[in-house]
Scaffold this active site. Structure first.
Site, PDB file in Angstrom:
ATOM      1  N   HIS A  51      35.791  61.688 108.319  1.00  0.00           N
ATOM      2  CA  HIS A  51      34.836  62.468 107.530  1.00  0.00           C
ATOM      3  C   HIS A  51      35.630  63.321 106.546  1.00  0.00           C
ATOM      4  CE1 HIS A  51      31.078  65.326 107.689  1.00  0.00           C
ATOM      5  NE2 HIS A  51      31.429  65.016 106.462  1.00  0.00           N
ATOM      6  N   GLU A 111      32.897  58.870 106.222  1.00  0.00           N
ATOM      7  CA  GLU A 111      31.677  59.683 106.160  1.00  0.00           C
ATOM      8  C   GLU A 111      31.843  60.690 105.034  1.00  0.00           C
ATOM      9  OE1 GLU A 111      31.242  59.862 111.031  1.00  0.00           O
ATOM     10  OE2 GLU A 111      31.555  61.682 109.884  1.00  0.00           O
ATOM     11  N   HIS A 161      27.287  61.073 117.659  1.00  0.00           N
ATOM     12  CA  HIS A 161      27.268  62.541 117.661  1.00  0.00           C
ATOM     13  C   HIS A 161      27.013  63.058 119.074  1.00  0.00           C
ATOM     14  CE1 HIS A 161      27.468  66.333 115.477  1.00  0.00           C
ATOM     15  NE2 HIS A 161      26.803  66.776 116.535  1.00  0.00           N
ATOM     16  N   GLY A 162      27.984  63.779 119.565  1.00  0.00           N
ATOM     17  CA  GLY A 162      27.845  64.413 120.874  1.00  0.00           C
ATOM     18  C   GLY A 162      27.950  63.449 122.042  1.00  0.00           C
ATOM     19  N   ASP A 205      38.855  62.574 113.043  1.00  0.00           N
ATOM     20  CA  ASP A 205      38.872  63.879 112.352  1.00  0.00           C
ATOM     21  C   ASP A 205      39.476  64.994 113.190  1.00  0.00           C
ATOM     22  OD1 ASP A 205      37.347  62.579 110.546  1.00  0.00           O
ATOM     23  OD2 ASP A 205      35.524  63.718 110.905  1.00  0.00           O
ATOM     24  N   HIS A 206      39.159  64.927 114.479  1.00  0.00           N
ATOM     25  CA  HIS A 206      39.530  66.061 115.334  1.00  0.00           C
ATOM     26  C   HIS A 206      41.040  66.220 115.464  1.00  0.00           C
ATOM     27  CE1 HIS A 206      35.321  66.661 116.281  1.00  0.00           C
ATOM     28  NE2 HIS A 206      35.248  65.354 116.251  1.00  0.00           N
ATOM     29  N   GLY A 255      33.964  60.921 118.470  1.00  0.00           N
ATOM     30  CA  GLY A 255      35.169  61.651 118.097  1.00  0.00           C
ATOM     31  C   GLY A 255      35.587  62.702 119.089  1.00  0.00           C
ATOM     32  N   ASN A 282      36.352  58.372 115.836  1.00  0.00           N
ATOM     33  CA  ASN A 282      36.365  59.381 114.780  1.00  0.00           C
ATOM     34  C   ASN A 282      37.593  60.278 114.980  1.00  0.00           C
ATOM     35  OD1 ASN A 282      35.914  61.729 113.292  1.00  0.00           O
ATOM     36  ND2 ASN A 282      33.731  61.280 113.187  1.00  0.00           N
ATOM     37  N   THR A 297      29.691  71.332 112.853  1.00  0.00           N
ATOM     38  CA  THR A 297      29.701  69.875 112.781  1.00  0.00           C
ATOM     39  C   THR A 297      28.374  69.410 112.184  1.00  0.00           C
ATOM     40  OG1 THR A 297      29.943  67.830 114.079  1.00  0.00           O
ATOM     41  CG2 THR A 297      28.871  69.674 115.177  1.00  0.00           C
ATOM     42  N   THR A 298      28.237  68.111 111.921  1.00  0.00           N
ATOM     43  CA  THR A 298      27.033  67.604 111.259  1.00  0.00           C
ATOM     44  C   THR A 298      25.826  67.771 112.182  1.00  0.00           C
ATOM     45  OG1 THR A 298      28.535  65.955 110.370  1.00  0.00           O
ATOM     46  CG2 THR A 298      26.208  65.667 109.869  1.00  0.00           C
ATOM     47  N   ARG A 328      35.189  66.065 104.311  1.00  0.00           N
ATOM     48  CA  ARG A 328      34.191  67.084 103.972  1.00  0.00           C
ATOM     49  C   ARG A 328      34.505  67.691 102.615  1.00  0.00           C
ATOM     50  NH1 ARG A 328      31.089  68.925 108.668  1.00  0.00           N
ATOM     51  NH2 ARG A 328      30.275  70.482 107.254  1.00  0.00           N
ATOM     52  N   ARG A 354      37.982  70.904 105.279  1.00  0.00           N
ATOM     53  CA  ARG A 354      38.446  71.787 106.352  1.00  0.00           C
ATOM     54  C   ARG A 354      39.297  71.053 107.394  1.00  0.00           C
ATOM     55  NH1 ARG A 354      32.878  72.700 109.658  1.00  0.00           N
ATOM     56  NH2 ARG A 354      32.079  73.272 107.632  1.00  0.00           N
ATOM     57  N   HIS A 355      39.167  69.717 107.467  1.00  0.00           N
ATOM     58  CA  HIS A 355      40.094  68.995 108.359  1.00  0.00           C
ATOM     59  C   HIS A 355      40.771  67.843 107.631  1.00  0.00           C
ATOM     60  CE1 HIS A 355      36.183  67.133 109.202  1.00  0.00           C
ATOM     61  NE2 HIS A 355      35.825  68.104 110.001  1.00  0.00           N
ATOM     62  N   GLU A 401      22.883  54.961 110.996  1.00  0.00           N
ATOM     63  CA  GLU A 401      23.500  55.511 112.206  1.00  0.00           C
ATOM     64  C   GLU A 401      22.570  56.602 112.720  1.00  0.00           C
ATOM     65  OE1 GLU A 401      27.657  56.522 112.029  1.00  0.00           O
ATOM     66  OE2 GLU A 401      27.475  57.929 113.709  1.00  0.00           O
TER      67      GLU A 401
HETATM   68  N1  PXP Z   1      28.986  59.966 113.447  1.00  0.00           N
HETATM   69  C1  PXP Z   1      28.805  60.847 112.430  1.00  0.00           C
HETATM   70  C2  PXP Z   1      28.064  60.378 111.210  1.00  0.00           C
HETATM   71  C3  PXP Z   1      29.339  62.153 112.504  1.00  0.00           C
HETATM   72  O1  PXP Z   1      29.160  63.008 111.474  1.00  0.00           O
HETATM   73  C4  PXP Z   1      30.063  62.524 113.646  1.00  0.00           C
HETATM   74  C5  PXP Z   1      30.634  63.904 113.732  1.00  0.00           C
HETATM   75  O2  PXP Z   1      31.649  64.071 112.823  1.00  0.00           O
HETATM   76  C6  PXP Z   1      30.247  61.578 114.663  1.00  0.00           C
HETATM   77  C7  PXP Z   1      29.673  60.312 114.537  1.00  0.00           C
HETATM   78  C8  PXP Z   1      31.056  61.858 115.881  1.00  0.00           C
HETATM   79  O3  PXP Z   1      30.532  62.925 116.591  1.00  0.00           O
HETATM   80  P1  PXP Z   1      31.345  63.538 117.802  1.00  0.00           P
HETATM   81  O4  PXP Z   1      32.595  64.114 117.256  1.00  0.00           O
HETATM   82  O5  PXP Z   1      30.407  64.548 118.369  1.00  0.00           O
HETATM   83  O6  PXP Z   1      31.631  62.404 118.758  1.00  0.00           O
END
Ligand code: PXP
Length: 260
Positions: A42, A69, A213-214, A8-9, A235, A6, A99-100, A44, A48-49, A150
């Site tokens: 993602h 996403e 996520h996380g 996005d960051h 991500g 991911n 974040t989500t 959004r 924002r990013h 997911e």
């Molecule tokens: N999967 C989904 C659907 C997400 O929304 C996110 C966060 O943007 C991630 C995976 C990745 O999460 P993380 O950045 O915490 O690894």
């Protein structure tokens, strides 16, 4: 175990100064070289990013499949249909969240969600639902005829952080300090068992299963051992490590942890 990176960051860093760099587009060849299996982005609603032009360029130029996403808002589905990524993961979105924070409210399958799925599938785009790991959400996803789900692994990641450190960075610090380690260990085992059983159920019901996520370099292995989870989308931890190691090494390090 497949890895979706991911990116996005990278755009988060760029948008902090509203400048041109770092450009997430530059990550594509590095992700490919390091063995990533998918690019995840993602878009959004508040932009924002990632910006529309990022999504456009990334989908046009990536040699890896792109997993976009987005929220189920019709305006976002219009964009997703026009962009034609390989897959769209429908996620809940709140403007105030960092974040989500949780999975989609799939139960009761609002007409909006059904319509989003219908439109995407009509364009031959695979659909994934980002859901909390509950049996109800899995069953509803089956009824909605999506190709993927997911699982939101935020709860697992938070319990792990409470148990093994990184406490100051979780939202659950105060509660964690009140819980004995034995209880936290049991909570972690329960959450892993839940993810294992549900991903098995989902697979048997014909769904492909991803999770994310996380997840990070400390907590990912137990999730990677769940054989019915095909793919992880990660991500923040990868991009955070890349600041020190470079992106290629950060992905290689993560890939090494995913070998079962
Ligand atoms: N999967 C989904 C659907 C997400 O929304 C996110 C966060 O943007 C991630 C995976 C990745 O999460 P993380 O950045 O915490 O690894």
């Amino acid at each position: 175990m497949k890895l979706g990176v991911n990116i996005d960051h990278i755009a988060v860093l760029r948008e902090a100064r509203r400048v041109a760099n770092p450009d997430p587009l530059d990550a594509l060849s590095i992700c490919k070289r390091a063995g990533a299996d998918q690019i995840t982005i993602h878009l959004r609603e508040d932009r924002r990013h990632m910006q529309d032009s990022d999504a456009d360029n990334i989908i046009a130029l990536s040699s890896l499949p792109v997993n976009l996403e987005c929220a189920i808002e019709p305006s976002m589905i219009d964009i997703a249909c026009a962009l034609r990524p390989h897959r769209v993961t429908l996620v809940p979105e709140k403007r105030e969240e960092v974040t989500t924070e949780g999975g989609l409210a799939v139960t009761g399958a609002q007409p909006k969600l059904k319509e989003a799925i219908r439109r995407l599938q009509e364009e031959e785009i695979e659909v994934s639902l980002f859901i909390d790991p509950t049996l109800e959400a899995v069953r509803t996803s089956v009824d909605l005829h999506v190709e993927w789900i997911e699982f939101h692994t935020g709860k697992y990641a938070n319990i792990y952080a409470m148990l093994y450190g990184n406490l100051a960075k979780t939202h659950h610090t105060i509660k964690a300090l009140e819980l004995p380690r034995k209880v936290l260990k049991q909570m972690l085992d329960d959450e892993l068992r839940n993810l294992r059983l549900l991903s098995c159920d989902a697979m048997e019901l014909g769904l492909k299963v991803a999770a994310g996520h996380g997840l990070n370099y400390q907590n990912v292995q137990s999730i990677a051992e769940i054989e019915t989870i095909e793919e992880l989308n990660i991500g923040q931890s990868i991009i955070a490590r890349s600041v020190y190691t470079g992106l290629e090494q950060a992905i290689l390090d993560m890939k090494a942890l995913l070998i079962r």
